[in-house]
Design a protein around this motif. Structure first.
Motif, PDB file in Angstrom:
ATOM      1  N   ALA A  41       0.812  -1.223   0.000  1.00 35.11           N
ATOM      2  CA  ALA A  41       0.000   0.000   0.000  1.00 35.11           C
ATOM      3  C   ALA A  41       0.848   1.277   0.000  1.00 35.11           C
ATOM      4  O   ALA A  41       0.355   2.340   0.392  1.00 35.11           O
ATOM      5  CB  ALA A  41      -0.984   0.004   1.173  1.00 35.11           C
ATOM      6  N   GLU A  42       2.098   1.169  -0.398  1.00 36.50           N
ATOM      7  CA  GLU A  42       2.944   2.351  -0.517  1.00 36.50           C
ATOM      8  C   GLU A  42       3.630   2.352  -1.873  1.00 36.50           C
ATOM      9  O   GLU A  42       3.735   1.319  -2.533  1.00 36.50           O
ATOM     10  CB  GLU A  42       3.998   2.395   0.582  1.00 36.50           C
ATOM     11  N   GLY A  43       4.129   3.526  -2.275  1.00 34.21           N
ATOM     12  CA  GLY A  43       4.902   3.579  -3.497  1.00 34.21           C
ATOM     13  C   GLY A  43       6.315   3.067  -3.286  1.00 34.21           C
ATOM     14  O   GLY A  43       6.805   3.018  -2.150  1.00 34.21           O
ATOM     15  N   PRO A  44       6.994   2.657  -4.361  1.00 35.32           N
ATOM     16  CA  PRO A  44       8.389   2.220  -4.242  1.00 35.32           C
ATOM     17  C   PRO A  44       9.266   3.375  -3.744  1.00 35.32           C
ATOM     18  O   PRO A  44       9.040   4.531  -4.095  1.00 35.32           O
ATOM     19  CB  PRO A  44       8.767   1.834  -5.672  1.00 35.32           C
ATOM     20  N   PHE A  89      12.556  -4.226  -5.983  1.00 37.41           N
ATOM     21  CA  PHE A  89      12.560  -4.171  -7.439  1.00 37.41           C
ATOM     22  C   PHE A  89      13.939  -3.742  -7.929  1.00 37.41           C
ATOM     23  O   PHE A  89      14.515  -2.770  -7.441  1.00 37.41           O
ATOM     24  CB  PHE A  89      11.533  -3.164  -7.951  1.00 37.41           C
ATOM     25  N   THR A  98      14.095   5.712 -20.112  1.00 39.79           N
ATOM     26  CA  THR A  98      13.309   5.505 -18.898  1.00 39.79           C
ATOM     27  C   THR A  98      13.733   4.203 -18.229  1.00 39.79           C
ATOM     28  O   THR A  98      14.479   3.409 -18.804  1.00 39.79           O
ATOM     29  CB  THR A  98      11.820   5.465 -19.234  1.00 39.79           C
ATOM     30  N   LEU A  99      13.258   4.002 -17.009  1.00 38.95           N
ATOM     31  CA  LEU A  99      13.624   2.811 -16.246  1.00 38.95           C
ATOM     32  C   LEU A  99      12.835   1.592 -16.709  1.00 38.95           C
ATOM     33  O   LEU A  99      11.649   1.691 -17.005  1.00 38.95           O
ATOM     34  CB  LEU A  99      13.336   3.032 -14.764  1.00 38.95           C
ATOM     35  N   PHE A 101      11.833  -2.083 -15.172  1.00 35.53           N
ATOM     36  CA  PHE A 101      11.782  -2.757 -13.874  1.00 35.53           C
ATOM     37  C   PHE A 101      11.684  -4.262 -14.027  1.00 35.53           C
ATOM     38  O   PHE A 101      11.076  -4.776 -14.971  1.00 35.53           O
ATOM     39  CB  PHE A 101      10.570  -2.286 -13.076  1.00 35.53           C
ATOM     40  N   GLY A 102      12.245  -4.977 -13.047  1.00 34.93           N
ATOM     41  CA  GLY A 102      11.993  -6.394 -12.901  1.00 34.93           C
ATOM     42  C   GLY A 102      10.678  -6.608 -12.175  1.00 34.93           C
ATOM     43  O   GLY A 102      10.023  -5.646 -11.759  1.00 34.93           O
TER      44      GLY A 102
ATOM     45  N   TYR B  33       6.386  10.662 -14.649  1.00 38.64           N
ATOM     46  CA  TYR B  33       6.045   9.355 -15.212  1.00 38.64           C
ATOM     47  C   TYR B  33       4.733   8.852 -14.614  1.00 38.64           C
ATOM     48  O   TYR B  33       4.371   9.199 -13.493  1.00 38.64           O
ATOM     49  CB  TYR B  33       7.113   8.313 -14.855  1.00 38.64           C
ATOM     50  N   TYR B  35       3.241   4.944 -14.041  1.00 36.55           N
ATOM     51  CA  TYR B  35       3.436   3.504 -14.126  1.00 36.55           C
ATOM     52  C   TYR B  35       2.171   2.808 -13.641  1.00 36.55           C
ATOM     53  O   TYR B  35       1.415   3.341 -12.855  1.00 36.55           O
ATOM     54  CB  TYR B  35       4.584   3.048 -13.226  1.00 36.55           C
ATOM     55  N   GLN B  37       1.114  -1.118 -11.968  1.00 34.23           N
ATOM     56  CA  GLN B  37       1.636  -2.383 -11.462  1.00 34.23           C
ATOM     57  C   GLN B  37       0.494  -3.355 -11.288  1.00 34.23           C
ATOM     58  O   GLN B  37      -0.417  -3.124 -10.497  1.00 34.23           O
ATOM     59  CB  GLN B  37       2.365  -2.209 -10.127  1.00 34.23           C
ATOM     60  N   LEU B  43       6.714  -2.859 -12.539  1.00 33.71           N
ATOM     61  CA  LEU B  43       6.065  -1.622 -12.952  1.00 33.71           C
ATOM     62  C   LEU B  43       6.237  -1.428 -14.455  1.00 33.71           C
ATOM     63  O   LEU B  43       7.342  -1.558 -14.979  1.00 33.71           O
ATOM     64  CB  LEU B  43       6.676  -0.426 -12.212  1.00 33.71           C
ATOM     65  N   LEU B  45       5.661   1.206 -17.689  1.00 34.24           N
ATOM     66  CA  LEU B  45       5.538   2.625 -17.962  1.00 34.24           C
ATOM     67  C   LEU B  45       4.387   2.884 -18.927  1.00 34.24           C
ATOM     68  O   LEU B  45       4.316   2.298 -19.997  1.00 34.24           O
ATOM     69  CB  LEU B  45       6.853   3.146 -18.560  1.00 34.24           C
ATOM     70  N   TYR B  48       5.285   9.214 -20.101  1.00 27.08           N
ATOM     71  CA  TYR B  48       6.228  10.016 -19.374  1.00 27.08           C
ATOM     72  C   TYR B  48       6.355  11.382 -20.034  1.00 27.08           C
ATOM     73  O   TYR B  48       5.879  11.601 -21.154  1.00 27.08           O
ATOM     74  CB  TYR B  48       7.588   9.327 -19.254  1.00 27.08           C
ATOM     75  N   PHE B  90       1.079   4.352 -10.251  1.00 22.83           N
ATOM     76  CA  PHE B  90       2.069   5.151  -9.541  1.00 22.83           C
ATOM     77  C   PHE B  90       2.546   6.288 -10.429  1.00 22.83           C
ATOM     78  O   PHE B  90       2.967   6.071 -11.564  1.00 22.83           O
ATOM     79  CB  PHE B  90       3.279   4.303  -9.143  1.00 22.83           C
ATOM     80  N   GLY B 108       0.655   5.780  -4.713  1.00 24.05           N
ATOM     81  CA  GLY B 108      -0.145   4.858  -5.502  1.00 24.05           C
ATOM     82  C   GLY B 108      -1.624   5.163  -5.476  1.00 24.05           C
ATOM     83  O   GLY B 108      -2.144   5.728  -4.510  1.00 24.05           O
TER      84      GLY B 108
END
Lengths: 111, 114
Positions: A41-44, A89, A98-99, A101-102, B33, B35, B37, B43, B45, B48, B90, B108
């Protein structure tokens, strides 16, 4: 095609021991790597990063190792604490891209 | 420090409805950005922006639109909600320094389309 892979969905470690989270990538153009930690319930939240010109970066209990020839990086947490229980992550980027993610690894640190 | 703030935190939409997820950041970051999930996934994208007035598609842009009229704000618009858009969204912002790019995320927004 997954360019950033975290092959272990979960990891269980006892408090005080070392946690090792692994990440593999396929894109040889990636030159900057980051680890994020996410609680439910939180952002990374940003944890630690490493540039491809280095093979190690350390910040307190957290160390990231980069093996460019193997296209592999790992996050070491020593000593592990129950508050480290979260999803981790791995992310990678090249240049000003841009990033990517795994899928994440859920770490559970038991007392 | 507020950082990245996104609203609403939770929302249930009916199929075909429209809504806007709001995002604002107070760190004067140029990059922003969106994202999403999905369960058990990383995540992905959606869109952006590298600065006010400039937006670009990410990996999964279909069904979404964005705008960036100011540095601070980057709203995400869902025009015709579909069950496949049920996800956690996000918003994030970032800056570049000599070490690279560090992205900061909002907390989020949980969206369910029924």
């Amino acid at each position: 095609d997954q360019q950033v892979k975290q092959n272990s969905p979960s990891l269980s470690v006892q408090e005080g021991r070392i946690s090792i989270l692994n990440c593999d990538y396929t894109n040889s153009m990636f030159d900057y790597f980051l680890w994020y930690k996410k609680y439910p319930a939180e952002g990374p939240t940003f944890l630690i990063s490493i540039s491809s010109i280095k093979d190690k970066n350390e910040d307190g209990r957290f160390t990231v190792f980069l093996n460019k020839s193997a296209k592999h990086l790992s996050l070491h947490i020593v000593p592990s604490q129950p508050g480290d229980s979260a999803v981790y992550f791995c992310a990678a980027m090249s240049g000003y891209s841009t990033l990517t993610f795994g899928k994440g690894t859920m770490l559970l640190v038991s007392p | 420090n507020a950082g990245v703030t996104q609203t609403p935190k939770f929302r249930i939409l009916k199929i075909g409805q429209s809504m806007t997820l709001q995002c604002t950041q107070d760190m004067n970051h140029n990059y922003m950005y969106w994202y999403r999930q999905d369960p058990g996934m990383g995540l992905k994208l959606i869109y952006y922006s590298v600065g006010a007035g400039i937006t670009d598609k990410g990996e999964v842009p279909n069904g979404y639109n964005v705008s960036r009229s100011t540095t601070e704000d980057f709203p995400l618009r869902l025009e015709l909600a579909a069950p496949s858009q049920t996800s956690v969204y996000f918003c994030a912002s970032s800056y570049w320094d000599t070490d690279g790019n560090t992205i900061y995320f909002g907390e989020g927004s949980w969206l369910t389309v029924v």
